[in-house]
Design a protein around this motif. Structure first.
Motif, PDB file in Angstrom:
ATOM      1  N   PRO B 254      18.680  21.168 -11.102  1.00  0.00           N
ATOM      2  CA  PRO B 254      19.678  21.925 -11.767  1.00  0.00           C
ATOM      3  C   PRO B 254      21.134  21.058 -11.678  1.00  0.00           C
ATOM      4  O   PRO B 254      22.078  21.374 -12.659  1.00  0.00           O
ATOM      5  N   TYR B 255      21.080  20.303 -10.776  1.00  0.00           N
ATOM      6  CA  TYR B 255      22.772  19.469 -10.631  1.00  0.00           C
ATOM      7  C   TYR B 255      22.779  18.557 -11.573  1.00  0.00           C
ATOM      8  O   TYR B 255      23.864  18.371 -12.406  1.00  0.00           O
ATOM      9  N   SER B 256      21.602  17.798 -11.992  1.00  0.00           N
ATOM     10  CA  SER B 256      21.723  16.752 -13.041  1.00  0.00           C
ATOM     11  C   SER B 256      22.117  17.681 -14.141  1.00  0.00           C
ATOM     12  O   SER B 256      22.645  17.254 -14.983  1.00  0.00           O
ATOM     13  N   GLU B 257      21.418  18.547 -14.477  1.00  0.00           N
ATOM     14  CA  GLU B 257      21.490  19.175 -15.491  1.00  0.00           C
ATOM     15  C   GLU B 257      22.975  19.825 -16.024  1.00  0.00           C
ATOM     16  O   GLU B 257      23.486  19.777 -16.991  1.00  0.00           O
ATOM     17  N   ALA B 258      23.537  20.227 -14.860  1.00  0.00           N
ATOM     18  CA  ALA B 258      24.865  20.706 -14.644  1.00  0.00           C
ATOM     19  C   ALA B 258      25.765  19.559 -15.233  1.00  0.00           C
ATOM     20  O   ALA B 258      26.762  19.548 -15.933  1.00  0.00           O
ATOM     21  N   LEU B 259      25.601  18.246 -14.590  1.00  0.00           N
ATOM     22  CA  LEU B 259      26.412  17.211 -14.715  1.00  0.00           C
ATOM     23  C   LEU B 259      26.275  16.788 -16.267  1.00  0.00           C
ATOM     24  O   LEU B 259      27.103  16.642 -17.032  1.00  0.00           O
ATOM     25  N   LEU B 277      29.043  24.218 -14.027  1.00  0.00           N
ATOM     26  CA  LEU B 277      29.272  24.326 -12.518  1.00  0.00           C
ATOM     27  C   LEU B 277      30.563  25.006 -12.400  1.00  0.00           C
ATOM     28  O   LEU B 277      31.424  25.179 -12.811  1.00  0.00           O
ATOM     29  N   SER B 278      30.038  26.290 -11.627  1.00  0.00           N
ATOM     30  CA  SER B 278      31.132  27.172 -11.120  1.00  0.00           C
ATOM     31  C   SER B 278      31.416  27.032  -9.798  1.00  0.00           C
ATOM     32  O   SER B 278      30.536  26.652  -8.998  1.00  0.00           O
ATOM     33  N   GLY B 279      32.597  27.510  -9.484  1.00  0.00           N
ATOM     34  CA  GLY B 279      33.017  27.293  -8.090  1.00  0.00           C
ATOM     35  C   GLY B 279      33.369  26.009  -7.837  1.00  0.00           C
ATOM     36  O   GLY B 279      33.237  25.003  -8.294  1.00  0.00           O
ATOM     37  N   GLY B 290      20.123  24.704   4.081  1.00  0.00           N
ATOM     38  CA  GLY B 290      18.991  24.514   2.932  1.00  0.00           C
ATOM     39  C   GLY B 290      19.518  23.466   1.960  1.00  0.00           C
ATOM     40  O   GLY B 290      19.980  22.422   2.497  1.00  0.00           O
ATOM     41  N   CYS B 291      19.347  23.783   0.821  1.00  0.00           N
ATOM     42  CA  CYS B 291      19.958  23.083  -0.535  1.00  0.00           C
ATOM     43  C   CYS B 291      21.392  22.971  -0.388  1.00  0.00           C
ATOM     44  O   CYS B 291      21.949  23.972  -0.556  1.00  0.00           O
ATOM     45  N   VAL B 292      21.978  21.739  -0.289  1.00  0.00           N
ATOM     46  CA  VAL B 292      23.492  21.854  -0.237  1.00  0.00           C
ATOM     47  C   VAL B 292      24.031  22.368  -1.664  1.00  0.00           C
ATOM     48  O   VAL B 292      25.277  22.645  -1.874  1.00  0.00           O
ATOM     49  N   PHE B 293      23.278  22.373  -2.786  1.00  0.00           N
ATOM     50  CA  PHE B 293      23.819  22.892  -4.095  1.00  0.00           C
ATOM     51  C   PHE B 293      23.533  23.909  -4.187  1.00  0.00           C
ATOM     52  O   PHE B 293      24.014  24.611  -5.404  1.00  0.00           O
ATOM     53  N   ARG B 294      22.881  24.838  -3.474  1.00  0.00           N
ATOM     54  CA  ARG B 294      22.576  26.250  -3.779  1.00  0.00           C
ATOM     55  C   ARG B 294      23.930  26.889  -4.053  1.00  0.00           C
ATOM     56  O   ARG B 294      23.814  28.044  -4.739  1.00  0.00           O
ATOM     57  N   THR B 295      25.000  26.883  -3.540  1.00  0.00           N
ATOM     58  CA  THR B 295      25.872  28.049  -3.628  1.00  0.00           C
ATOM     59  C   THR B 295      26.418  27.717  -5.155  1.00  0.00           C
ATOM     60  O   THR B 295      27.239  28.503  -5.518  1.00  0.00           O
ATOM     61  N   ARG B 296      26.200  26.594  -5.655  1.00  0.00           N
ATOM     62  CA  ARG B 296      26.578  26.694  -7.179  1.00  0.00           C
ATOM     63  C   ARG B 296      25.531  26.619  -8.260  1.00  0.00           C
ATOM     64  O   ARG B 296      25.713  26.333  -9.224  1.00  0.00           O
ATOM     65  N   CYS B 297      24.269  26.796  -7.683  1.00  0.00           N
ATOM     66  CA  CYS B 297      23.176  26.785  -8.551  1.00  0.00           C
ATOM     67  C   CYS B 297      22.673  27.952  -9.369  1.00  0.00           C
ATOM     68  O   CYS B 297      22.737  29.044  -8.376  1.00  0.00           O
TER      69      CYS B 297
END
Ligand code: ATP
Ligand code: MG
Lengths: 289, 326
Positions: B254-259, B277-279, B290-297
């Motif tokens: 999801p992060y690559s997708e957001a980028l 990317l919100s937040g 857990g997953c470091v990206f979860r707060t914005r995923c």
């Protein structure tokens, strides 16, 4: 961080001149310094009398056409003695700057560059700076015996921490700059990085500090002489002339006033020049800090 | 990029971490910035690998540790078969001829008091002295190779434009004839038109000299154009690894997708799943569990908070650190 680092190198003659013209006071300071230095250098040619020639008939004469600054209790010409005294006072100041800047730079660079010895050096620096300058100087001269060389050594030691602290702070900034990292990545040996990149870029803060130390040293030398812990009272310096004139302050205040004026003028001029130099050369480092 | 390819890799990074202590003084309270946290990847010979991620994701720190400009907290770096972290100072200096870095900031990466000649000469003579004549010939050749003129030698860096300075930086890096170059956002400070010229120069040099390049960027478009493989980082961790065209065409994480969503779509008709990317980026001192990206995923669920998702092979040659199959 980028633009300022080029500002120093890009400081062309024209820009320097523009900055100087904005601050006319510094031009006055430079002119006074130049005059004092030239008078000291060419003392034998510009003075009307011999510095130690006594003429008892002329003792304690107030300022006049023959003796511009008056005469002292032995009939010696104060103008002549102030100019000859400037030679020693300026020499002592300059040598103190040399000693303090060399040792301060060595200590500051070592502390700033090598984290392992930083703690020890920084603590010594802080401890030394906790003493009032003049007290430390008196103690050191007392241990070393009063003489011109020992006054220079003592004052050099006293002002070393001042230089070292500034150099250390600047080194901490410079060592993190990308061009130092680039040199490390190229495999340039550490000593060469220090000599080539760090020292070269330390020139500005050292020059600024050197100017201030020069001013403090002139004052401190006079202070030591006045207190009788400085150079031998026979050697004319601004400090010794004032010290000798002290007991005649009531009858012949010119004996003290003119060397005092010389001190005030040169110290103020040096401070003025130092302030301007700092503003021209240092924003680079202050901004990065 | 896979484990099988590791044998012929030039650089292999194994569980690398770099934690910077925060705060000053003696009682630092053990607080650290996890600039790089348990990162593993390999860089094959003669490949261009893109390292992407937002500002603060730890890209520069990875690059600097690969050259041992900072010492890692833990982990291994293998360069050309040898353990880089085991080298003593003298041998490290020797290995440094083989790896170089090109910096992001084309201003502060040169000593303002040195001429271009002195800057490149320093690189040429870092390891052995070289006669002045030979030095000048080499410097002239290097300047020509990066698209500058030999007459530029006598000038100071501040007399050049940003693009020209990056060329000087490339010339300096090439002077020691390295095998491996870390290019740290070396075009992001430049105008778009100049960016392409410098990128093409890098591509030419890579082909001609057989260089291996780690190309650091925060812009996926640039990386897509230049790179063979992509490593996506977020808050000190790797989110996704894979061949460039596949990661950009079909991101698994999801992060690559957001980028990618931040990159303008080339053809107007082409539809692309867009996630924004919100937040804000969480503080690297207090990373999410857990997953470091979860707060914005946008896809995050409860399971994401419990365990750190490992990088796993989700398709041949594709690795993603996400527990969801997509
Ligand atoms: N020397 C250092 N001391 C302390 N913290 C550091 C140091 N270097 C980097 N960091 C921290 O580590 C994290 C990662 O930094 P890094 O420079 O590697 O990120 P980056 O991905 O290169 O970002 P950018 O795109 O802004 O260059 C950041 O939070 C940064 O503040
Ligand atoms: Mg970076």
């Amino acid at each position: 961080m980028s633009a300022p680092s080029e500002s120093v190198a890009a400081l062309s003659g024209a820009r320097l001149w523009a900055i100087l013209r904005q601050r006319k006071a510094v031009l006055l300071g430079l002119a006074i310094l130049a005059a004092i230095v030239l008078l000291a250098v060419f003392a034998p040619y510009v003075t009307p009398y011999e510095p130690n020639r006594m003429r008892i008939s002329q003792r304690m004469r107030p300022p006049s056409a023959q003796n511009w600054f008056g005469t002292d209790e032995f009939g010696r010409d104060i103008f002549t003695r102030v100019i000859y005294g400037g030679r020693i006072s300026l020499l002592a100041g300059a040598l103190t700057v040399l000693v303090a800047c060399v040792s301060g730079t060595v200590l500051g660079v070592l502390a700033g560059f090598f984290k392992r010895i930083d703690g020890v050096i920084s603590r010594i620096i802080d401890a030394m700076m906790a003493f009032p300058d003049i007290l430390l100087a008196i103690a050191l001269v007392a241990v070393l015996r009063p003489s011109l060389a020992n006054v220079v050594i003592a004052l050099g030691i006293v002002y070393t921490p001042r230089v070292a602290r500034v150099v250390r702070a600047a080194t901490l900034v410079i060592r993190e700059l990308p061009f130092v990292e680039a040199a490390r990545a190229l495999g340039v040996p550490t000593w060469r990085i220090i000599l080539r990149h760090v020292l070269r870029n330390l020139a500005s803060p050292i020059i600024v500090q050197g100017t201030f130390v020069f001013a403090y040293a002139i004052l401190a030398e006079a202070g030591l002489s006045f207190l009788g812990t400085g150079v031998s009272p026979e050697t004319p310096t601004w400090g010794t002339i004032i010290a000798a004139g002290q007991q005649y302050a009531r009858q012949a205040d010119w004996i003290m006033i003119f060397p005092g004026l010389a001190i005030v003028l040169s110290v103020l001029s040096l401070q003025l020049v130092g302030d301007t130099l700092r503003d021209i050369l240092d924003p680079k480092l202050r901004k990065d800090l | 990029m896979s484990a099988a390819a590791a044998s012929d890799a030039l650089v292999a990074v194994d569980r690398l971490s770099k934690h910077f202590p925060v705060g000053r003084g003696w009682g630092r309270g053990g607080r650290v910035v996890r600039a790089v946290d348990d990162v593993s990847f390999t860089i094959g010979r003669r490949r261009i690998v893109g390292l992407v991620g937002e500002s603060g994701s730890g890209k520069t720190t990875v690059g600097r540790t690969l050259l041992r400009l900072v010492e890692p907290t833990s982990g291994r770096v293998t360069f050309d078969g040898g353990d880089l972290l085991a080298l003593d100072a003298a041998r490290l200096r020797a290995v440094r001829r083989q790896m170089q870095i090109i910096f992001q900031d084309p201003y502060s990466s040169f000593d303002p008091k040195l001429t271009v000649e002195a800057i490149i000469a320093e690189a040429l003579t870092a390891h052995a002295p070289m006669p002045r004549d030979e030095r000048r010939t080499r410097i002239a050749a290097l300047l020509r190779r990066v698209g500058l003129q030999p007459e530029h030698m006598a000038r100071y860096p501040y007399e050049f434009s940003g693009g020209q300075r990056q060329r000087i930086g490339i010339a300096r890096a090439l002077a020691v004839e390295p095998k491996f170059i870390v290019a740290d956002e070396c075009v992001s400070a430049l105008d778009v038109s100049v960016q392409a010229q410098v990128l093409n120069l890098l591509l030419d040099l890579q082909e001609e000299l057989g260089l291996t390049i780690l190309f650091i960027a925060h812009d996926l478009a640039v990386v897509d154009y230049l790179c063979d493989d992509i490593v996506v980082m977020y808050l000190g961790k790797i989110m996704e690894i894979g061949p460039a065209e596949q990661v950009c065409g079909d991101p698994k994480h999801p992060y690559s997708e957001a980028l990618l969503s931040a990159v303008p779509v080339p053809e107007p008709g082409a539809a692309r799943r867009r996630i924004m990317l919100s937040g804000d980026l969480p503080s690297p001192i207090d990373v999410p569990s857990g997953c470091v990206f979860r707060t914005r995923c946008p896809y995050a669920g409860d399971a994401c908070a419990s365990d750190v998702p490992p990088l796993r092979e989700v398709a041949p040659g594709r690795f993603s650190a996400c527990i969801k199959d997509r």
